[in-house]
Structures are given as structure tokens and as C-alpha cells.
Design a protein around this motif. Structure first.
Motif, PDB file in Angstrom:
ATOM      1  N   ILE A 425       0.873  -1.166   0.000  1.00 42.06           N
ATOM      2  CA  ILE A 425       0.000   0.000   0.000  1.00 42.06           C
ATOM      3  C   ILE A 425       0.918   1.227   0.000  1.00 42.06           C
ATOM      4  CG2 ILE A 425      -0.127   0.050   2.534  1.00 42.06           C
ATOM      5  CD1 ILE A 425      -2.952   1.155   2.282  1.00 42.06           C
ATOM      6  N   SER A 426       0.509   2.297  -0.646  1.00 43.23           N
ATOM      7  CA  SER A 426       1.314   3.518  -0.637  1.00 43.23           C
ATOM      8  C   SER A 426       0.435   4.699  -0.261  1.00 43.23           C
ATOM      9  CB  SER A 426       1.974   3.762  -2.002  1.00 43.23           C
ATOM     10  OG  SER A 426       0.999   4.049  -2.984  1.00 43.23           O
ATOM     11  N   ALA A 427       1.049   5.666   0.398  1.00 45.37           N
ATOM     12  CA  ALA A 427       0.283   6.806   0.900  1.00 45.37           C
ATOM     13  C   ALA A 427       1.176   8.038   0.951  1.00 45.37           C
ATOM     14  CB  ALA A 427      -0.269   6.507   2.298  1.00 45.37           C
ATOM     15  N   THR A 428       0.555   9.199   0.906  1.00 50.58           N
ATOM     16  CA  THR A 428       1.282  10.447   1.092  1.00 50.58           C
ATOM     17  C   THR A 428       1.468  10.693   2.593  1.00 50.58           C
ATOM     18  OG1 THR A 428      -0.734  11.778   1.201  1.00 50.58           O
ATOM     19  CG2 THR A 428       0.221  11.402  -0.981  1.00 50.58           C
ATOM     20  N   PRO A 429       2.441  11.518   2.968  1.00 52.82           N
ATOM     21  CA  PRO A 429       2.556  11.883   4.389  1.00 52.82           C
ATOM     22  C   PRO A 429       1.268  12.456   4.964  1.00 52.82           C
ATOM     23  CG  PRO A 429       4.556  12.498   3.232  1.00 52.82           C
ATOM     24  CD  PRO A 429       3.590  12.020   2.187  1.00 52.82           C
ATOM     25  N   MET A 430       0.511  13.199   4.159  1.00 54.09           N
ATOM     26  CA  MET A 430      -0.747  13.757   4.648  1.00 54.09           C
ATOM     27  C   MET A 430      -1.779  12.671   4.936  1.00 54.09           C
ATOM     28  SD  MET A 430      -2.640  16.163   5.668  1.00 54.09           S
ATOM     29  CE  MET A 430      -1.981  17.768   5.223  1.00 54.09           C
ATOM     30  N   GLN A 431      -1.801  11.601   4.143  1.00 55.76           N
ATOM     31  CA  GLN A 431      -2.722  10.499   4.411  1.00 55.76           C
ATOM     32  C   GLN A 431      -2.349   9.763   5.690  1.00 55.76           C
ATOM     33  OE1 GLN A 431      -2.255   8.551   0.598  1.00 55.76           O
ATOM     34  NE2 GLN A 431      -4.268   9.201  -0.092  1.00 55.76           N
TER      35      GLN A 431
END
Length: 602
Positions: A425-431
């Protein structure tokens, strides 16, 4: 003259030619003054009349306390009309050069060069009526130039965008390019409110192109732009950027992203990245490469790693399939799942058995995998989506990406055991930050709020942006149970002991993720992260620190947790956040109740 010496036929020819010439001239005059009268008159009027645009002043961007982060200043392009200069003004040229910061030789050349050659195909010489001396001169300097009273020297005013804090909050603010086009950040996303409405005037000019003010027919005043107030706090932003400088000096990472927000409202107090740039010098791509303008907190994706473990833990508790003290066998490497044997991920420390609480505190990959398998593919996916993964957070800056949360039909056989530990899974720092904010906010996901309000020059509110709850993710009781687990993570027993703050209870989670290099997980390149909140019993701040590829060590507990602590301690002092310990109530008297609505006195 005697007619005897003139040939009659020749004289008639001459008379006829002269008469014909006059007829042609008369016909041309009739054609121009009668047939072409209206068209030519319109051309003359168009040559004399000029439609001038009167530029509107762009609105300011201010922080939550009214400090100016972006403003519009009047500047001047100063030049000289060499045809109007006086010899007696020559003694003033050195002072003029000093004020403008221009070499004296260039100023003297502009005064002395009165003509220039025309086009290469022609031999004509043209008078110079304007020679530029300096561009972008500020108002104070221009007034000093005018005070010299040098004949022929004058300036044309223009508006210039300025960012007094230089690099401060650069990725949040964005900038205006030389074509007066907003490029990124608040400048672009709220351009509709900031830009205002240009005015115009219709006037006439004489043969020397000088305005005849008495012939102004119509004039529409410009409407200046509105102002935007952010939830960003300039001091908190400064605290964050100062800590980023320390992290960069100590670990020389590829990039750093830090976010600070209020969990109850979603208000973002600070958002900063490294590398950064100065919006005043956006054009200097050698000093500030274009890539540095990217707001990595919204555009770059990482595997969240162990910070994601709050999702399967909270989901399993919310579904009622486990209790905090339920124990799992985490010492085995193989388990049976839906009729097939699955290899569990490796752990840094192998424990024979761990409770749900200990799985979170010890950050057990195998324990998280057990929770994921209990939930099953669909519920694990749905809870990840509910926490905000795989979708934009709605942060009003533009450029945000979705991250990656694959639908269940695209999962392979290992995803059910790898996603709970923050892989696949990948996410932005904001997520990642928003997911932790769910736990801090009693299980409710809030939309990040960068902008607080739009207001006019009198300070009157025109548009307000209230806190926006997107959805309830887990119950308040479950959020409190997970919060208690996370406080033990930030303790001498947990992985984030370096995030501990004296007299304050801190809840948080470390993350250490191997980066994928050439399609494989690297043992030398990591993303170190920590996300947490304080005080744990009544959260007022959520802080997330993501450090990409730090030098020497990649552990979130060693790199990001100390940065969290430093930022939190400075914010505690600045914002007056009360301590957690009741026996230190005297300290609370030194810190008034936290109230970000108060303004600093001018």
C-alpha cells in the motif's frame, strides 16, 4: 512671353497634364473626405484614443494571527528621456546611480545616448525617448530618486508579489510567475479570490504619445483582490522548518516532510518540506531546481510501514473480533489461512506470543498479519479506505495524489499478511497524518483545513471554512483503546521512547520502511517516520515526521521520533498546552489555556 515662341499643341499638352493632376488630386480629396470619411476618422480616433488597463492589487495571504505571508508591493521601472536632460543635472548622476544600484557608467551612457539606428534595411536614425535605468525599484527608493529632481528621469509603477518570510511555508503559499500567473499552492488554488478585477480607462494621447488627461472619456476603478487567512501559524511553521534544518544537517536525507495539525478541527498549523525554495526567487532554477517546488507532503508516496498498524488494530477492535488482551502466537513463521499455508513476515524481535496491545507496542509484523487475517481481505480493505488511504484528503492546495490501495480482486496471496504491516500500500505523508488524526479525534476523520477564511480590506468575513467531518471510522471507545496502546509505544517499553516528553503523555507510532530499489526491497535505503499526538488524554496537536533515506540509520524511532519531540516541546511552550500530570498543576499556571484565535498585538 510671346506666343510666337510657344508651340500650341505642346502648350495644350502641358495645360492638360496640369489640369489632370489637379483633377486627380481633387478626386483623391473627394474620395478621402467623402467616401472614406468615416473609416479614416475612426482610424484617427483610434490612434489618439488609448484603452489603458488599470491593474488591481492582489490580496494578501496571512497566517492565523494576521502575520503577512504573501503581499503585493508597488515597484517602479525607472528610466530617462535623453531628449529632456539638462547639463546642470550631470552632478547628480553619481547619487542617482547609488540609489538605483547601477554602475555610474551605465547611467551616464543612458543620458548621453540620444539616438539609435532604425531597422537594418533602412538608414534612418530615431530619437530615444526612453532608456531603462533600473527595474523593480521599491517605493522608498523611487521617492528618493524623485527628490533629486533630475529632469527627464521618471518611473512607471507596477505591482510585484513579495513573500516576506522567504522560504517560510513556500510549498503552502506557492508563487506568481513573471507572466502574473499563479503556479502552485494557495496562490493558485485561491486565485479567484486573490486576483481582484482590473479596471480600465479610455483616454487620448497627443502626437508625442503623452496622455491628455482632460480628454478621459470613461474610467472604471479596479477592484482589489480579497485576502486569505490560513490556519497556518507562522511561529509553528518556523519551529517545524528549524527542526527540518537540524534533521537535514544530521542525517542528509533525500527529503523530509512534516505536518502539524489540530485533530478536532483538521486545521493545519504547519506543513513543510525539504528540499524547499524561496518564492521570491522561483526563477533561479540553478539555486532552486524546479523539483524543489513540489509539495512532497501531498505529492510523494511511501509505504507507510508500521504507522499503518493502527488500521488493523482499530478495525479488529471495532468489529468486536478481538479484545486488547487477546493473545496471538507470533513465534511461528507459517500459518494456515483459507486452506493454504502462508509465510508470515519477519520481525526484528521474535516473540512467542503477544496480546493485541503488545502487537501495537512492540510493532510486531506477524501480530499485525494475524489481525489482518482475522479481518479478511474485504474488511481490511474497507477499513483502510475509511481511514483515508487510497483517496485524496481534500487538502486545499492542489497537486495531491491518491496513493495506492488496490481493490481486493487485484491482491496476491501475500497481501493479506503484508498490508497490515504497511506494505503493499502507498500513501502520502498527509494520508498517514490524517489516519493518526482519526485516533486522536475519537474515531472521526476530518478534512485537513489549510484556509480559515476569506476577508476584505476592512476585515469583514466573506467566506469562512468551518471544520468538516468526513466520516466516523471507528467508535470513540475503540479510538481511546488504541490511543492507550500508542501511549505505551512512546514509553520505555515501546519503540518510540525518544518521543517522550516530560510531564506530557504522548501517543504515537514509529515506521521504518525499506525502500524499493530496482524492484526489490533494499536493506540500506529506508523511510523513517513517526506520527503521534499529545496530550494523549485530550489531544491538541497531531505531528507527523517523514524522513526519506536518512544517512546512517533508517529507524523511525531514532530519526523521526526525536524530531517529533523537539517540535512538540517548542509548540507546548509557544501555544501554552497544559501538562498531563496533575501533580505539576503549578506549571499550568505558566501556560494559559490554548487559544489560537487570539491575535498578536501590532
Amino acid at each position: 512671353m510671346s506666343r510666337a515662341f510657344v508651340s500650341s499643341p505642346r502648350a495644350n499638352i502641358v495645360y492638360s497634364a496640369i489640369a489632370l493632376a489637379f483633377c486627380v488630386l481633387l478626386g483623391r480629396l473627394v474620395y478621402l473626405h467623402i467616401w472614406k470619411h468615416d473609416e479614416l476618422l475612426a482610424q484617427v480616433e483610434n490612434n489618439r484614443k488609448v484603452m489603458e488597463v488599470v491593474k488591481a492589487r492582489r490580496g494578501n495571504i496571512v497566517d492565523v494571527r494576521g502575520n503577512i505571508l504573501a503581499t503585493t508591493r508597488t515597484s517602479y521601472n525607472v528610466g530617462v528621456d535623453p531628449q529632456s536632460v539638462r547639463e546642470e543635472d550631470a552632478a547628480l548622476l553619481p547619487e542617482l546611480a547609488r540609489l538605483l544600484g547601477v554602475p555610474l557608467a551605465e547611467v551616464e551612457a543612458a543620458f548621453e545616448t540620444k539616438t539609435r539606428k532604425g531597422d537594418a534595411s533602412s538608414m534612418d536614425v530615431r530619437l530615444i525617448r526612453w532608456a531603462t535605468l533600473a527595474k523593480g525599484v521599491d517605493e522608498a527608493t523611487y521617492e528618493a530618486v524623485r527628490a533629486l529632481k533630475i529632469r527627464g528621469v521618471y518611473g512607471n509603477s507596477q505591482y510585484a508579489r513579495a513573500y516576506p518570510g522567504k522560504q517560510l511555508a513556500a510549498h503552502v503559499l506557492g508563487y506568481i510567475n513573471h507572466e502574473e500567473t499563479p503556479v502552485t499552492g494557495i496562490e493558485r488554488f485561491f486565485d479567484y479570490y486573490l486576483r481582484g478585477q482590473d479596471g480600465w480607462r479610455e483616454t487620448e494621447r497627443d502626437g508625442r504619445r503623452r496622455e491628455l488627461a482632460q480628454f478621459r472619456d470613461r474610467e472604471v476603478e479596479p477592484t482589489n483582490g480579497l485576502n486569505v487567512e490560513l490556519n497556518i501559524d507562522q511561529m509553528v511553521q518556523h519551529i517545524v522548518e528549524r527542526e527540518i534544518d537540524r534533521v537535514v544537517g544530521d542525517f542528509d536525507p533525500k527529503s523530509v516532510s512534516v505536518i502539524v495539525s489540530e485533530p478536532r478541527t483538521g486545521a493545519v498549523l504547519a506543513m513543510a518540506n525539504y528540499p524547499t525554495y524561496d518564492p521570491n526567487e522561483f526563477f533561479d532554477t540553478k539555486k532552486y531546481p524546479i523539483d524543489w517546488q513540489r509539495n512532497r507532503a501531498l505529492t510523494d508516496v511511501i509505504e507507510p510501514g508500521s504507522t499503518f498498524k493502527i488500521v488493523p488494530a482499530a478495525a479488529a477492535l471495532n468489529e468486536g473480533i478481538v479484545q486488547p488482551d487477546d493473545v496471538f502466537q507470533t513465534g511461528v513463521a507459517l500459518v494456515s489461512y483459507k486452506g493454504r499455508n502462508l509465510k508470515l513476515p519477519a520481525d526484528h524481535h521474535v516473540y512467542d506470543q503477544l496480546s493485541v496491545k503488545e502487537i501495537v507496542v512492540k510493532s510486531s509484523n506477524r501480530g499485525a498479519a494475524h489481525l489482518g487475517m482475522l479481518l479478511g481481505e474485504q474488511r481490511l480493505h474497507d477499513y483502510a479506505a475509511a481511514f483515508g488511504f487510497g483517496d485524496k484528503t481534500g487538502c486545499a492546495l492542489g497537486g495531491e495524489v491518491d496513493g495506492t490501495l488496490h481493490p481486493v480482486r487485484n491482491w496476491d496471496g501475500l497481501t493479506i499478511t503484508r498490508m497490515p504491516m504497511g506494505h503493499a500500500i502507498s500513501a502520502t505523508p498527509m494520508q498517514v497524518h490524517s489516519a493518526m488524526s482519526v485516533i486522536a479525534n475519537d474515531g472521526v476523520l476530518m478534512q485537513p483545513q489549510i484556509v480559515k477564511r476569506i476577508f476584505d480590506s476592512r476585515g469583514q468575513n466573506l467566506v469562512s471554512f468551518a471544520p468538516k467531518a468526513k466520516r466516523r471510522v471507528v467508535s470513540a471507545e475503540v479510538a481511546h483503546e488504541v490511543s492507550e496502546m500508542l501511549t505505551q509505544v512512546v514509553s520505555t517499553e515501546g519503540t518510540a521512547r525518544k518521543a517522550m516528553i516530560k510531564n506530557y503523555s504522548v501517543a504515537g507510532k514509529t515506521g521504518t520502511t525499506q525502500k524499493i530499489i530496482d524492484g526489490r526491497y533494499s536493506s540500506r535505503h529506508h523511510v523513517a517516520s513517526f506520527t503521534g499526538f499529545l496530550p494523549a488524554e485530550k489531544p491538541q496537536l497531531v505531528i507527523t515526521v517523514v524522513v526519506d533515506d536518512p544517512r546512517g540509520t533508517g529507524y523511525g524511532g531514532s530519526v523521526s521520533a526525536p524530531a517529533f519531540r523537539n517540535i512538540a516541546e517548542a509548540c507546548i511552550t509557544y501555544l501554552g498546552i497544559r501538562p498531563s500530570k496533575p501533580d505539576n498543576s503549578f506549571l499550568a499556571l505558566e501556560h494559559p489555556p490554548y487559544d489560537r484565535s487570539r491575535r498578536l498585538s501590532n
